[in-house]
Design a protein around this motif. Structure first.
Motif, short mmCIF file in Angstrom:
data_model
loop_
_atom_site.label_atom_id
_atom_site.label_comp_id
_atom_site.label_asym_id
_atom_site.label_seq_id
_atom_site.Cartn_x
_atom_site.Cartn_y
_atom_site.Cartn_z
N ASP A 188 -23.94 16.05 12.48
CA ASP A 188 -24.37 14.86 11.74
C ASP A 188 -24.85 13.74 12.64
N ALA A 189 -25.27 14.07 13.84
CA ALA A 189 -25.71 13.05 14.79
C ALA A 189 -26.97 12.34 14.29
N PRO A 190 -27.12 11.05 14.58
CA PRO A 190 -28.33 10.33 14.17
C PRO A 190 -29.56 10.81 14.94
N ALA A 191 -30.72 10.56 14.37
CA ALA A 191 -31.97 11.01 14.98
C ALA A 191 -32.15 10.43 16.37
N ALA A 192 -31.78 9.18 16.56
CA ALA A 192 -31.98 8.54 17.87
C ALA A 192 -31.19 9.27 18.95
N TRP A 193 -29.95 9.68 18.64
CA TRP A 193 -29.14 10.41 19.61
C TRP A 193 -29.79 11.75 19.92
N ARG A 194 -30.25 12.45 18.90
CA ARG A 194 -30.87 13.76 19.10
C ARG A 194 -32.11 13.64 20.00
N LEU A 195 -32.93 12.66 19.73
CA LEU A 195 -34.14 12.48 20.53
C LEU A 195 -33.80 12.12 21.97
N ASP A 196 -32.74 11.34 22.15
CA ASP A 196 -32.31 11.00 23.51
C ASP A 196 -31.86 12.25 24.26
N GLN A 197 -31.12 13.12 23.59
CA GLN A 197 -30.66 14.36 24.22
C GLN A 197 -31.82 15.28 24.56
N LEU A 198 -32.78 15.39 23.66
CA LEU A 198 -33.95 16.23 23.93
C LEU A 198 -34.79 15.67 25.06
N SER A 199 -34.86 14.35 25.15
CA SER A 199 -35.55 13.73 26.28
C SER A 199 -34.84 14.05 27.59
N ALA A 200 -33.51 14.04 27.55
CA ALA A 200 -32.74 14.41 28.75
C ALA A 200 -32.97 15.87 29.12
N MET A 201 -33.09 16.73 28.11
CA MET A 201 -33.38 18.13 28.39
C MET A 201 -34.75 18.27 29.05
N ARG A 202 -35.72 17.49 28.61
CA ARG A 202 -37.05 17.56 29.23
C ARG A 202 -36.97 17.15 30.70
N ALA A 203 -36.18 16.13 31.00
CA ALA A 203 -36.02 15.70 32.39
C ALA A 203 -35.38 16.81 33.21
N GLU A 204 -34.38 17.49 32.65
CA GLU A 204 -33.74 18.58 33.38
C GLU A 204 -34.66 19.79 33.52
N LEU A 205 -35.51 20.00 32.53
CA LEU A 205 -36.49 21.08 32.65
C LEU A 205 -37.42 20.82 33.82
N ARG A 206 -37.88 19.59 33.94
CA ARG A 206 -38.76 19.25 35.06
C ARG A 206 -38.04 19.40 36.39
N ALA A 207 -36.75 19.03 36.40
CA ALA A 207 -35.97 19.20 37.63
C ALA A 207 -35.81 20.67 37.96
N ALA A 208 -35.56 21.49 36.94
CA ALA A 208 -35.42 22.93 37.17
C ALA A 208 -36.72 23.51 37.73
N ALA A 209 -37.84 23.05 37.17
CA ALA A 209 -39.13 23.54 37.66
C ALA A 209 -39.38 23.13 39.10
N ALA A 210 -38.81 21.99 39.48
CA ALA A 210 -38.97 21.50 40.85
C ALA A 210 -37.90 22.05 41.78
#
Length: 308
Positions: free
Chosen positions: A64-86
Motif C-alpha cells: 500500500d505504499a504511496p506513488a511517490a515512494w514507489r517512484l523514488d525506489q524505482l529511481s534508486a533502482m535506475r541509479a543502481e542499474l547504471r552503477a552495475a553497468a559501470a
C-alpha cells in the motif's frame, strides 16, 4: 527476517530477494522463463535478469505504499542499474539483485537500455494507477507493451546469440501477445487495483464503458457487448501470438522448447477465455495441470522453420 525501515509492508526487501535466489524461480508476469528447460549455462544470467524485473515490479505494484515512494525506489533502482553497468555496485540497496546483474551485464554484454525500458514501464504503471489512467486506444496500449514486455524477449534472444531482425520482430510479437493475454485474463484483478487496460477505441466500437465491466452490472445485453469487446481483443492477441510463434521452432535446443511451451501456454489461456464466453471480468481463466499434456502435444506439432 527483519524489514528495512524504508520498506512498507508487502514490498520485497533485498534480504527477501536474497532468500529467493536459492529457490526455484517463480513467474514475473512478463517473464515466463527460468524453468528446468532453460539451458543450464544461461540459467544464472536469466535468474539475474528475472530478479531485477521481479524486484522492480514488486516495488511498483505490491503493498500500500504511496506513488511517490514507489517512484523514488524505482529511481534508486535506475541509479543502481547504471552503477552495475559501470561495474560499481558496492553499497547499494539491493546487493542481492545488482551484484549478480552486474556480472551478467559484463559477461554477456547485456543491453542495459532494455533493462531501463522495464523500469520506464513500471514507473508508467505507478503514475497511471495514481491517475486512474484509461488507455484511449490499442495503439497506446501497444506502445506500453513495447516497454513492459518486449525487452524481456530481446534480452533472452541476446543471451542465446540471436539478433536478426525477423527473430526480434517475432519475439516482440510473442511478448506483446503474452502481455495482452495477461491483461484480458486479469480484468477483474486489475480493475480492483484501479488499473485499466481495456482500450477506449475497442470499447466504443462495442458500445460499452469500463464501468460496464463490473460484476454488479447484471444487464445481459450489456454483458454480451462487453464479451464481444473482450473476444475482439483476444482474437487480436491470438493473431499476434501466431505471428511470432515461428520463432519458437528456430531457437535451438532446450530454449526453443521452453519458448514453444510459452507460446502454447498463452494460446491455451485464450482457449479458456473462449470457454468462458469471454466474460473474463466475472471469472479468471487460468492454466491447470490438466492443460500440460495438450500444450506438450501442440508444442511438438509446431511446424519447423529454419533459423534466418
Amino acid at each position: 527476517m527483519s524489514m528495512r525501515p524504508d520498506a512498507p509492508p508487502g514490498v520485497r526487501t533485498s534480504q527477501q530477494v536474497q532468500a529467493t535466489l536459492t529457490g526455484a524461480v517463480g513467474h514475473y508476469e512478463n517473464f515466463p522463463v527460468a524453468s528446468w528447460l532453460c539451458p543450464p549455462a544461461l540459467r544464472p544470467a536469466v535468474v539475474a535478469i528475472y530478479h531485477f524485473a521481479r524486484t522492480a515490479d514488486d516495488l511498483a505494484d505490491e503493498g500500500d505504499a504511496p506513488a511517490a515512494w514507489r517512484l523514488d525506489q524505482l529511481s534508486a533502482m535506475r541509479a543502481e542499474l547504471r552503477a552495475a553497468a559501470a561495474g560499481t555496485t558496492a553499497g547499494g540497496r539491493w546487493p542481492a539483485v545488482f551484484n549478480p546483474l552486474a556480472t551478467t551485464i559484463t559477461t554477456h554484454r547485456l543491453p542495459v537500455d532494455l533493462l531501463d525500458d522495464l523500469l520506464c514501464a513500471f514507473e508508467q504503471d505507478v503514475r497511471h494507477t495514481e491517475a486512474r489512467h484509461r488507455y484511449a486506444s490499442q495503439a497506446e496500449l501497444l506502445d506500453y507493451c513495447r516497454l513492459s514486455a518486449n525487452p524481456v524477449g530481446r534480452l533472452l534472444l541476446h543471451l542465446y546469440g540471436i539478433d536478426d531482425e525477423v527473430s526480434l520482430r517475432q519475439s516482440d510479437a510473442v511478448c506483446t501477445a503474452l502481455q495482452l493475454i495477461n491483461f484480458w485474463q486479469d480484468i477483474s484483478r486489475d480493475h480492483a487495483r484501479e488499473r485499466h487496460y481495456l482500450p477506449g477505441d475497442v470499447l466504443a466500437r462495442h458500445g460499452v464503458r469500463l464501468e460496464d465491466f463490473s460484476p454488479l452490472v447484471a444487464d445481459e445485453a450489456v454483458r454480451q457487448r462487453c464479451a464481444a469487446a473482450v473476444a475482439e481483443l483476444c482474437t487480436d492477441a491470438r493473431s499476434l501470438m501466431n505471428t511470432g510463434a515461428p520463432l519458437a521452432t528456430r531457437v535451438p535446443g532446450r530454449a526453443g522448447w521452453e519458448l514453444r511451451l510459452v507460446v502454447q501456454g498463452g494460446l491455451r489461456i485464450l482457449d479458456h477465455c473462449a470457454s468462458l464466453d469471454f466474460r473474463t471480468w466475472l471469472a479468471r481463466p487460468r492454466l491447470r495441470a490438466t492443460d500440460l499434456p495438450l500444450m506438450l502435444w501442440r508444442a511438438g506439432r509446431m511446424p519447423s522453420s529454419p533459423l534466418v
